[in-house]
Design a protein around this motif. Structure first.
Motif, PDB file in Angstrom:
ATOM      1  N   SER A  59       8.822  -5.119  -1.292  1.00  0.00           N
ATOM      2  CA  SER A  59       6.922  -4.473  -0.873  1.00  0.00           C
ATOM      3  C   SER A  59       7.734  -3.392  -0.010  1.00  0.00           C
ATOM      4  CB  SER A  59       7.330  -4.582   0.821  1.00  0.00           C
ATOM      5  OG  SER A  59       6.891  -6.109   1.192  1.00  0.00           O
ATOM      6  N   ARG A  60       6.811  -2.215  -1.167  1.00  0.00           N
ATOM      7  CA  ARG A  60       7.123  -0.932  -1.479  1.00  0.00           C
ATOM      8  C   ARG A  60       6.229  -0.014  -1.047  1.00  0.00           C
ATOM      9  NH1 ARG A  60      12.126   0.691  -3.791  1.00  0.00           N
ATOM     10  NH2 ARG A  60      12.958  -0.600  -5.386  1.00  0.00           N
ATOM     11  N   PRO A  61       5.567   0.646   0.091  1.00  0.00           N
ATOM     12  CA  PRO A  61       5.051   1.452   0.746  1.00  0.00           C
ATOM     13  C   PRO A  61       3.752   1.857   0.084  1.00  0.00           C
ATOM     14  CG  PRO A  61       7.008   2.648   1.352  1.00  0.00           C
ATOM     15  CD  PRO A  61       7.295   1.641   0.406  1.00  0.00           C
ATOM     16  N   SER A  62       2.866   1.381   0.934  1.00  0.00           N
ATOM     17  CA  SER A  62       1.534   2.047   0.557  1.00  0.00           C
ATOM     18  C   SER A  62       0.679   2.731   1.154  1.00  0.00           C
ATOM     19  CB  SER A  62       0.547   1.182  -0.821  1.00  0.00           C
ATOM     20  OG  SER A  62       1.069  -0.301   0.038  1.00  0.00           O
ATOM     21  N   TYR A  66       0.897   1.140  -4.898  1.00  0.00           N
ATOM     22  CA  TYR A  66       0.109   0.002  -4.766  1.00  0.00           C
ATOM     23  C   TYR A  66       0.191  -0.641  -6.541  1.00  0.00           C
ATOM     24  CZ  TYR A  66      -2.681   3.201  -2.267  1.00  0.00           C
ATOM     25  OH  TYR A  66      -1.794   4.380  -1.191  1.00  0.00           O
TER      26      TYR A  66
END
Lengths: 206, 206
Positions: A59-62, A66
């Motif tokens: 879960s890489r931050p957006s 994305y």
């Protein structure tokens, strides 16, 4: 007796074959040569190997990350691992790691050269020199891409917009879509399907 | 008190997903879909420290068996990624125009699947009677003269365990053989492994 020997040999060979983590049924590994250097592309050996490094993060931050669409543009082919390997084996063009240098130095896909995506995003001499190296010509500010090499770009994973951004910027200046390929899975999928990564040796300090 | 609660509830519904740290795309944080009668929110794990663990973090895959699959199945069937699968669920599945098919064995489907998926194990490919029933479920009917009527065949997305899994291919091949129209089939090559690697929602069958 001879029959028994043959049976045993066949049995051992089939166990050996079963224990292999080949790429496809026909290919166990691939040796490629880039700039005089030989690299071996293969899948990890063993039975219970798990990905635990930073590429197992889900879960890489957006923003900025994305999930990327499957295609960057209609005319740009999206590649998977087998197509990347064919591109390298057949020396079809330049394989570009579009990530920042610090990422490339940690680990990359064998056969790739590092050209950080930002270079492609604006009009600058560095970009122009790279494009000229690829076979493009610039006359009175107008690009001629008729003899340009094919390029294949990747970055960190399906959630990384860096290689798509570079491709879009190149489309904007007229780089032919047919000459660009996008390995969407990037170095994350590369490892998730079992390929080993290339860890560049640090040059000895003088 | 009730009023405050209902205002809070209303606010949380209205702003659902707006403040998500980890989005699917820039303009989409989640999609709702029914799975076996229950409304499920498809979004991504919001903990940015979350790692993929367990079966799908495994990277040692024996081949023969789990060999890397080409990016495209054939030139008539489109390969798609996660963004397109989510949009398919939002537009086609939610409007009863399409269905997502999990081609893995029932045991794996029960352990976790993409919300709204129906399970058609690839092993049914060789079972003529089962395939006939599947075609009926997918909207294929028989004309009075005995030929197939594929006009109302619904759109399908087929996936299996990952880019190293050939089960989708087996099921799609069987469907094509039966006369299912290729332009109504899409192939999600990344499969369950890539779905999970991006922290997207999965559902278990109890």
């Amino acid at each position: 007796m001879k029959n028994l020997q043959q049976t045993v040999l066949f049995f051992l060979l089939s166990i050996f074959a079963l224990a292999q983590n080949n790429i496809t049924e026909q290919k166990s590994s691939v040796t490629i040569e880039v700039d005089g250097k030989e690299h071996i592309i293969k899948r990890v050996e063993g039975k219970e190997v798990y990905l635990t490094n930073e590429f197992s993060l889900t879960s890489r931050p957006s923003p900025p990350f994305y999930i990327q669409p499957f295609k960057v543009s209609k005319g740009v082919d999206t590649y998977g691992e087998l197509e990347v390997i064919n591109f390298l084996e057949n020396k079809e063009g330049v394989f570009i790691d579009a990530r920042l240098k610090s990422w490339f130095e940690k680990s990359n896909i064998a056969g790739s050269v590092n050209i950080p995506f930002k270079i492609f995003l604006s009009d600058n001499d560095k970009r122009d020199n790279i494009l000229i190296k690829f076979g493009a010509k610039k006359k009175k500010g107008v690009w001629d891409f008729s003899k340009v090499k094919s390029i294949l770009l990747y970055c960190n994973g399906a959630w990384c917009g860096q290689s798509p951004a570079a491709i879009k910027a190149l489309i904007d200046i007229g780089f032919p879509e047919k000459k660009m390929k996008y390995y969407r899975g990037g170095i994350q999928s590369w490892q998730l399907v079992g390929f080993t990564v290339n860890v560049p040796k640090k040059e000895a300090t003088k | 008190m009730k009023l405050i609660l209902s205002i809070a509830l209303l606010f949380s519904i209205l702003s659902a997903g707006k403040y998500d740290k980890v989005k699917i795309t820039e303009d989409m944080s989640y999609v709702f879909v029914y799975h076996k009668g229950h409304a499920i929110k498809i979004h991504r794990i919001q903990d940015i420290q979350n790692h993929l663990t367990g079966t799908y973090a495994k990277i040692s895959y024996p081949c023969p068996g789990m060999c890397i699959q080409p990016i495209s199945f054939n030139d008539k069937i489109e390969t798609i990624g996660e963004v397109e699968v989510v949009k398919f669920i939002k537009n086609q599945v939610n409007n009863k125009k399409g269905v997502v098919i999990d081609a893995r064995p029932k045991k794996l489907y029960n352990q976790g699947t993409i919300p709204s998926s129906i399970n058609i194990p690839f092993s049914l490919s060789k079972n003529t009677k089962a395939m006939d029933n599947i075609l009926t479920v997918l909207g294929v009917t028989n004309n009075s003269n005995g030929t197939l009527n594929i006009e109302k065949a619904i759109e399908i997305v087929v996936y299996c365990n990952g880019p190293w899994c050939s089960k989708s291919k087996q099921l799609i091949t069987a469907l094509l053989k039966k006369g299912y129209p290729a332009d109504k089939i899409q192939y999600y090559r990344g499969g369950f492994q890539m779905w999970k690697s991006l922290g997207l929602t999965t559902v278990k069958t109890k």
